[in-house]
Structure formats: structure tokens, C-alpha cells
Design an enzyme around this catalytic site. Sequence first.
Site, PDB file in Angstrom:
ATOM      1  CG  PHE A 126      36.945  46.839 116.477  1.00 26.55           C
ATOM      2  CD1 PHE A 126      36.199  47.714 117.242  1.00 26.55           C
ATOM      3  CD2 PHE A 126      36.413  46.379 115.284  1.00 26.55           C
ATOM      4  CE1 PHE A 126      34.938  48.150 116.827  1.00 26.55           C
ATOM      5  CE2 PHE A 126      35.150  46.805 114.859  1.00 26.55           C
ATOM      6  CZ  PHE A 126      34.414  47.692 115.638  1.00 26.55           C
ATOM      7  CG  ASP A 180      39.086  39.770 113.726  1.00 31.45           C
ATOM      8  OD1 ASP A 180      39.251  40.006 112.515  1.00 31.45           O
ATOM      9  OD2 ASP A 180      38.267  40.381 114.439  1.00 31.45           O
ATOM     10  CE  LYS A 218      37.955  46.382 108.515  1.00 30.71           C
ATOM     11  NZ  LYS A 218      37.191  47.617 108.490  1.00 30.71           N
TER      12      LYS A 218
HETATM   13  C1  LIG Z   1      39.745  43.225 113.192  1.00 33.08           C
HETATM   14  C2  LIG Z   1      38.306  43.505 112.890  1.00 33.08           C
HETATM   15  N1  LIG Z   1      37.393  42.573 113.147  1.00 33.08           N
HETATM   16  C3  LIG Z   1      36.089  42.765 112.884  1.00 33.08           C
HETATM   17  C4  LIG Z   1      35.651  43.941 112.344  1.00 33.08           C
HETATM   18  C5  LIG Z   1      34.190  44.148 112.082  1.00 33.08           C
HETATM   19  O1  LIG Z   1      33.955  44.052 110.727  1.00 33.08           O
HETATM   20  P1  LIG Z   1      32.558  44.570 110.108  1.00 33.08           P
HETATM   21  O2  LIG Z   1      32.523  46.044 110.294  1.00 33.08           O
HETATM   22  O3  LIG Z   1      32.620  44.138 108.667  1.00 33.08           O
HETATM   23  O4  LIG Z   1      31.487  43.867 110.857  1.00 33.08           O
HETATM   24  C6  LIG Z   1      36.570  44.957 112.050  1.00 33.08           C
HETATM   25  C7  LIG Z   1      36.121  46.251 111.491  1.00 33.08           C
HETATM   26  O5  LIG Z   1      36.810  47.231 111.498  1.00 33.08           O
HETATM   27  C8  LIG Z   1      37.939  44.727 112.324  1.00 33.08           C
HETATM   28  O6  LIG Z   1      38.861  45.664 112.090  1.00 33.08           O
END
Ligand SMILES: Cc1ncc(COP(=O)(O)O)c(C=O)c1O
Length: 398
Positions: A138, A223, A252
Site C-alpha cells: 500500500f 516506504d 503519518k
Molecule cells: C505504507 C503506506 N504508504 C503510504 C500511505 C499513504 O499515506 P497517506 O494516506 O498519508 O497518503 C499509507 C497509508 O496508510 C501507508 O500505510
Amino acid sequence: MDSQTLMMLSEKFVANTYARYPIVPVKGQGTRLWDKEGREYLDFVAGLAVCNLGHCHPKVVKAIQDQAERLIHVSNFYYIEPQIQLASLLCQHSFADKVFFCNSGAEANEGALKLARKFAKEKIGEDRYEVITMERSFHGRTLATLTATAQEKYHKGYAPLMPGFKYVPFDDLEAVTKAIDSRTCAIMLEPIQGEGGVNIPSEGYLKALREICNQKRILLIFDEVQVGMGRTGKLFAYEHEGVEPDLMTLAKSLAGGVPIGALLIKKGIAESFVPGDHASTFGGNPLATFAGVAALTTILEEGILENCQEVGAYFLARLRDLKEKFPFVKKVRGRGLILGMELKGEGAAIVREMLRRRILINCTMGNVLRFLPPLIVTKEEVDRVVTTLEEVFHGVKF
Ligand SMILES: Cc1ncc(COP(=O)(O)O)c(C=O)c1O
């Protein structure tokens, strides 16, 4: 206005992109939330891994108040003191040499993808643009990060997706090796997958990926939007295996609840961004970055990581005990305070029943209960969650 009226107005005026639980939290303190009617909840969702320091940590609140009185926003036309402070701190405590700030995880990943393409085109070869990502990943909801997210359910309705992505199963070195070709510019993954079901790769996997990337001149992008900032018991998840990426994304919990994103970059790659190449109006804004300085120094100075390790290990052990009692629990996994419990059936009814008992937990992938409490959580609070879960499990029929 009462909760019922607010929910009705939400249905009427707020875009229908979220399936919401029927509560309206209006106040938070530490691990607790209170709703509009004054009911108290124990929060093991923590704004989906945002409130790592708990709700309204006094140091974060003070930083926001102080900065709001001094300067809320100024353009990146100028030098921004808290932005410089937060970038220095992040570089001091990570592999990185430079930081680009933005406002969310998706945006940080967009930045990583753009930089990887630009660097590879300039330094490796004009046709190096493809990024390999992992099944069950994700990475966000913008068009590029949605495409990077190798889960079909998020793609539906948005074709054509971005060109230049290839997917392989997570934790499968052979698959990744086979997928690499003359177009590959980067491999992007979460060192521990969050939304995909709290998936932890085998020991040595990240190290092997690093070696492959070095050999083939491919960038390694981690990520850490969900697992960074202490969530796994170390400041960054990559530290567990001592494997450094070339680029890493954070968001986050970086600013203790204020929207922020960051792309951390190694020297030699950072130079591929020059003025005009990438930007964000709010990126590195004084308010968000000063909150970030407060959140990061609190994590480093107040025993947050130690608590996360200790309570996380205790929580994992207690969930494993529960697994022994209930055959419908397939697996329990986690590191620090990101924990998952995979069930044989759907978890939604369990989450709803826990909510009725005033405990907030989450379920991902349909059947993985996910626990993301604030890192200040106590063993007593873990006991309350596990005891309640056990009571709820007695009523479960799969
Ligand atoms: C691993 C990861 N990357 C990216 C994101 C996307 O982040 P945002 O919702 O702040 O765009 C998330 C959101 O849950 C995430 O868990």
C-alpha cells in the site's frame, strides 16, 4: 449538536469515500478518546499509526501553540527555521543526507517515484523508468501511488493506470530477480507491510534486495509511512536488519498528528532534484515541521522506543496465547506495536463488538485484526484489550 445529527450531516455533505463507525470523537488524551456524548474509548488504532505519542501529547500541543503564535505559514521562497531543524534531526538519526517535505504519505511516495525516474534517466540510462513493487503493498491513493499499490481492489474504476510498474510477490527473491530488466530503475516496498496484513519478510530478504540493487544499479525505496517513527520499536524499521535504502518515505506520525510527509534521500541521488523540479506549497510548513521537531525529540528522549519494544513483546505474547485457545486464529505476527492477528473468517463483526465495548481496533484485508496503539500504551491497557478480545472471541462462529 449531537452525534446523530452530525452523522446525518456528514452523510449529506461529506464525500462518501469512507465506511465510518458510528461515533464522533471530540477529545483525545494519551491512549483515550471521548465521543460527543462523553463516552470513553481505549484507542488501539491511534489514527492509523499517526498518534504514536498518544492523543494531544503536551509537547506537541505546546509546539503547535507556540509556532501558531509566531508564524503559521510562509512560502518555500524563503528559508524556514523549523523545516531546517526537522531535516537536520532526520538526517542525524537516519541514513539520509537530505529531506524533501510534503503533506502526506502518498505525496512522499510520489516524490520518491519522480526522483527515482529522474536520477535513473540522468545517471543510468534514458530508458530506466520502471519500478517494481510488491503484491499486498500500500503506497497511497494518487494515480502513481495507486498504481504502485499492487492490490487490484484499489485499481478498480481508475484505468488507465500509470505506465512503468511491475508487481511481484512480497518476500520472494526469485520473483524479484526475474522481474528486473533493462528498464528497472527502482524497487519500492514497505519493510513491513501494514495495510496488506502486517506482513514481515523473512530475515535476510531486505539485505538480499539491497545487494541486488547494488549489483544492478537500481534504487531501493523503503516506504516507512506506517512503520517509521518508532512504530516497530526502533526509530525506523530498516534498522532491525541494518539495511539502508537509498530513499525512504515518512508521513503519518512524523508531526504527532499534524499533516506532513517527507522523502529522505541519500547523497549522490539528492542532487538530481534542482530548483523547479519538485515542490509543494505547504511542504515543510513552519507549523507542521515545528510539531515534527517536538514529536521526534519526544520519541528520542522519553523512552518511547523502549516502551514500544517492551509492551510490544508482551502484547505479541498475549495474542499468541489467545491463538492457542481459538482455532479460528490462524496466525499472529508483529514487531513493536504493529501487530496483526489473521483469522479464518472476516474480522469486521469483531471490530464492531470491540467498539461496542469501547475499544477501538482495526481490521485489514478483511481477516487480519490490526493493533496500532500509541507507543506510550501500558501492559495494563494491553491486558484490557486481550481480555475483552477473549470475551468477544467466545461469541465468534466461523
Ligand atoms: C505504507 C503506506 N504508504 C503510504 C500511505 C499513504 O499515506 P497517506 O494516506 O498519508 O497518503 C499509507 C497509508 O496508510 C501507508 O500505510
